[in-house]
Design a protein around this motif. Structure first.
Motif, PDB file in Angstrom:
ATOM      1  N   ARG A 225      63.637  75.848  50.956  1.00 53.75           N
ATOM      2  CA  ARG A 225      65.025  75.406  51.133  1.00 53.75           C
ATOM      3  C   ARG A 225      65.961  76.599  51.311  1.00 53.75           C
ATOM      4  N   ILE A 226      65.747  77.649  50.527  1.00 51.88           N
ATOM      5  CA  ILE A 226      66.617  78.821  50.597  1.00 51.88           C
ATOM      6  C   ILE A 226      66.468  79.521  51.942  1.00 51.88           C
ATOM      7  N   ARG A 227      65.246  79.677  52.389  1.00 52.16           N
ATOM      8  CA  ARG A 227      65.029  80.354  53.677  1.00 52.16           C
ATOM      9  C   ARG A 227      65.595  79.540  54.839  1.00 52.16           C
ATOM     10  N   ALA A 228      65.474  78.227  54.747  1.00 49.73           N
ATOM     11  CA  ALA A 228      66.052  77.376  55.789  1.00 49.73           C
ATOM     12  C   ALA A 228      67.573  77.492  55.789  1.00 49.73           C
ATOM     13  N   ARG A 229      68.186  77.552  54.612  1.00 47.85           N
ATOM     14  CA  ARG A 229      69.637  77.665  54.529  1.00 47.85           C
ATOM     15  C   ARG A 229      70.113  79.038  55.008  1.00 47.85           C
ATOM     16  N   ARG A 230      69.364  80.092  54.714  1.00 43.83           N
ATOM     17  CA  ARG A 230      69.740  81.429  55.185  1.00 43.83           C
ATOM     18  C   ARG A 230      69.795  81.462  56.711  1.00 43.83           C
ATOM     19  N   ALA A 231      68.939  80.706  57.361  1.00 41.04           N
ATOM     20  CA  ALA A 231      68.915  80.653  58.829  1.00 41.04           C
ATOM     21  C   ALA A 231      69.987  79.736  59.385  1.00 41.04           C
ATOM     22  N   ASP A 232      70.591  78.923  58.525  1.00 41.68           N
ATOM     23  CA  ASP A 232      71.593  77.957  58.982  1.00 41.68           C
ATOM     24  C   ASP A 232      72.608  77.742  57.855  1.00 41.68           C
ATOM     25  N   LEU A 233      73.483  78.721  57.669  1.00 39.39           N
ATOM     26  CA  LEU A 233      74.448  78.687  56.561  1.00 39.39           C
ATOM     27  C   LEU A 233      75.395  77.507  56.694  1.00 39.39           C
ATOM     28  N   ALA A 234      75.818  76.980  55.548  1.00 37.66           N
ATOM     29  CA  ALA A 234      76.724  75.826  55.523  1.00 37.66           C
ATOM     30  C   ALA A 234      77.736  76.026  54.403  1.00 37.66           C
ATOM     31  N   ASP A 235      78.570  75.023  54.182  1.00 38.88           N
ATOM     32  CA  ASP A 235      79.567  75.094  53.114  1.00 38.88           C
ATOM     33  C   ASP A 235      78.994  74.475  51.837  1.00 38.88           C
ATOM     34  N   ASP A 236      78.020  75.164  51.248  1.00 39.24           N
ATOM     35  CA  ASP A 236      77.425  74.674  50.016  1.00 39.24           C
ATOM     36  C   ASP A 236      77.149  75.859  49.094  1.00 39.24           C
ATOM     37  N   LEU A 237      76.751  75.547  47.875  1.00 40.26           N
ATOM     38  CA  LEU A 237      76.570  76.581  46.858  1.00 40.26           C
ATOM     39  C   LEU A 237      75.426  77.522  47.208  1.00 40.26           C
ATOM     40  N   MET A 238      74.372  76.998  47.801  1.00 41.65           N
ATOM     41  CA  MET A 238      73.257  77.860  48.158  1.00 41.65           C
ATOM     42  C   MET A 238      73.683  78.907  49.188  1.00 41.65           C
ATOM     43  N   SER A 239      74.494  78.509  50.146  1.00 40.56           N
ATOM     44  CA  SER A 239      74.990  79.464  51.142  1.00 40.56           C
ATOM     45  C   SER A 239      75.889  80.508  50.483  1.00 40.56           C
ATOM     46  N   LYS A 240      76.709  80.063  49.538  1.00 41.45           N
ATOM     47  CA  LYS A 240      77.586  81.007  48.821  1.00 41.45           C
ATOM     48  C   LYS A 240      76.765  82.018  48.027  1.00 41.45           C
ATOM     49  N   LEU A 241      75.660  81.558  47.437  1.00 39.10           N
ATOM     50  CA  LEU A 241      74.791  82.482  46.706  1.00 39.10           C
ATOM     51  C   LEU A 241      74.148  83.492  47.665  1.00 39.10           C
ATOM     52  N   ILE A 242      73.782  83.050  48.835  1.00 35.58           N
ATOM     53  CA  ILE A 242      73.186  83.945  49.832  1.00 35.58           C
ATOM     54  C   ILE A 242      74.187  85.018  50.261  1.00 35.58           C
ATOM     55  N   LEU A 243      75.451  84.644  50.355  1.00 29.88           N
ATOM     56  CA  LEU A 243      76.488  85.562  50.847  1.00 29.88           C
ATOM     57  C   LEU A 243      77.127  86.403  49.748  1.00 29.88           C
TER      58      LEU A 243
END
Length: 400
Positions: A196-214
Motif C-alpha cells: 500500500r505504501i509503495r503504491a501511494r508513493r507512486a500516486d500521492l493523494a490527500d491522505d495521511l499516508m501521503s503526508k507521512l511520505i512527504l
C-alpha cells in the motif's frame, strides 16, 4: 483435553492488583521476574524518564526478522533521540487540525452504521458500531480501503485477543510465546502495508499516508519500511482503543444507571464521562520498561536491567490521587488518569479516540430512549490481563 478453567474477568485483575498493592506501590514479583509499579506518582515517574526506563525491550526478547521490519517505524518501542525525530515526522502529518476536521465524517459514519441495523432492537454494538466506526475512519484517513476491515479485524484478534496471559508465568516466557504466535500475522501485515505504501508513493493523494511520505525533518524523510510501523500501529492500536472505550462506556452506564441518566440530561458531561470511562476501565492495563541503570522508584531501589511493569489500571485507582477510586463518577472534578500513558510516549491517537467516543455516544443517546445490555445473551470479554474490552456486547435498544 479441553480446559475448564474459568475465563478471567476485570474484577479478578483488579483484586489481584489490590493484593499486590497491599505489599507496596512498587513490588517485586519472583514468579513473573519483574517489578510491578502500582501507584500513580510512581507510574508517572517511570513514564516520564525514558533515560532510566527504556521502551526498547529487544535486548530481552530478540526480535525476529518480521518484527524487526514492523518496528523500524514503531516509535512506541523507541527511545530518544530516534523517537523524537520519528515522532516529529509523524506529528507533521497527524495534526490536531487533521483530527478535528474528521468530526462530521465520524457523525455520518455513526448514523450510517446504526441505520444499517434497520428496525432491529437487539444489536451487538461491537459488531454494529464500536468496531467498524474507527476502522472506517482511520482507513479513510490513511488511504487504505475500508472494505478490507475483515482483514484488519483478524489481525487485531490475533494480536490483542490472546488468552494465554498468566500472572503465574514469567513475563519473558509469555512474551516469547506471544511473539512466536504472532509472527504469521506480523508477516502478513508487513506485506500488505508495504504494498500500500509503495503504491501511494507512486500516486500521492490527500491522505495521511501521503503526508507521512512527504514529511521531512532536517532533510530526512521516512523510509517505506519505517512507515509500515506507524501505519500498522495507528490502524490497529488506534481503532482498538476506540472500540474498547465505546464498549467500556456502555458497560459503565449499565452498572451505573444514574450516570447514564445524568449524561442523557446533560450531553455536556460526555467529555468528562469519557475520561472517567478511560480511568475506570483502562483499555491497556499495563506497559513495560527496562531499567538502564539502578534507579529509585518511590521508596524502592530497582537494579539495572530489570523489567518494570507500570500498571496504568492500578495507577488509575490510586486512592492517594482519586477520591473513592472504585466509584464511577461522571462528575469527577480532578481526573489525571494515565490511560493514554504519560511523557514522550503519550498516545498520539488519543485526540481521535476521544472524538470518536464523544460523537458516537452522543448520537446513541439522541437516537435511543433506552440502551441496556441484553440479559439473556453473554458478554464476551477480552482477557483483562491483556486488555480491558469486549468482543461482543448485545444491547436492547428502544428508539426515541
Amino acid at each position: 483435553m479441553t480446559s475448564t478453567k474459568k475465563a478471567p474477568k476485570l474484577a479478578d485483575l483488579l483484586a489481584w492488583l489490590e493484593r499486590l498493592r497491599g505489599r507496596g506501590q512498587v513490588v517485586h514479583d519472583d514468579k513473573q521476574r519483574c517489578w510491578h509499579v502500582l501507584g500513580h506518582p510512581e507510574t508517572s515517574a517511570v513514564l516520564s524518564d525514558p533515560g532510566a526506563f527504556s521502551s526498547d525491550l529487544s535486548e530481552l526478547v530478540p526480535r525476529q526478522e518480521d518484527f524487526a521490519l514492523f518496528e523500524q517505524g514503531n516509535f512506541v518501542r523507541m527511545d530518544p533521540p530516534r523517537h523524537r525525530k520519528l515522532r516529529g515526522l509523524v506529528n507533521q502529518a497527524f495534526t490536531p487540525r487533521v483530527v478535528a476536521l474528521l468530526e462530521p465524517r465520524i457523525a455520518r459514519v455513526t448514523n450510517e452504521l446504526l441505520d444499517g441495523a434497520g428496525g432491529e432492537t437487539r444489536v451487538d454494538i461491537i459488531e454494529r458500531l464500536a468496531y467498524p466506526l474507527p476502522v472506517i475512519v482511520i482507513a479513510e484517513l490513511l488511504g487504505i480501503p475500508a472494505s478490507d476491515r475483515p482483514i484488519f479485524h483478524r489481525w487485531a484478534d490475533d494480536l490483542f485477543n490472546q488468552q494465554n496471559i498468566d500472572p503465574e508465568q514469567s513475563l519473558l516466557a509469555t512474551a516469547t510465546e506471544s511473539m512466536d504466535t504472532a509472527v504469521p500475522t506480523i508477516r502478513e501485515m508487513n506485506t500488505y502495508l508495504l504494498q500500500r505504501i509503495r503504491a501511494r508513493r507512486a500516486d500521492l493523494a490527500d491522505d495521511l499516508m501521503s503526508k507521512l511520505i512527504l514529511a521531512e525533518v532536517d532533510g530526512e524523510h521516512l523510509a517505506d519500511e519505517e512507515i509500515i510501523g506507524f501505519v500498522g500501529l495507528l490502524l490497529l492500536a488506534g481503532h482498538i482503543t476506540t472500540t474498547a472505550t465505546l464498549g467500556n462506556a456502555i458497560l459503565c452506564f449499565e452498572e451505573n444507571p444514574e450516570a447514564a441518566a445524568a449524561v442523557r440530561d446533560d450531553p455536556g458531561l460526555l467529555p468528562d464521562t469519557i475520561e472517567e470511562v478511560l480511568r475506570y476501565r483502562t483499555p491497556f492495563p499495563r506497559l513495560a520498561r527496562l531499567t538502564t541503570r539502578g534507579v529509585g522508584i518511590g521508596e524502592v531501589d530497582v537494579p539495572a536491567g530489570a523489567v518494570v511493569m507500570p500498571w496504568l489500571a492500578a495507577a488509575n485507582r490510586d486512592e492517594r490521587v482519586f477520591t473513592e477510586p472504585d466509584r464511577f463518577d461522571v462528575h469527577r472534578t480532578r481526573n489525571p488518569h494515565l490511560a493514554f500513558g504519560h511523557g514522550i510516549h503519550f498516545c498520539i491517537g488519543a485526540p481521535l479516540a476521544r472524538l470518536e467516543a464523544r460523537v458516537a455516544l452522543g448520537i446513541m443517546f439522541q437516537r435511543y430512549a433506552d440502551i441496556s445490555v441484553a440479559a439473556d445473551e453473554p458478554v464476551d470479554e477480552v482477557n483483562p490481563w491483556l486488555m480491558t474490552s469486549v468482543n461482543r456486547l448485545p444491547l436492547d435498544l428502544r428508539p426515541n
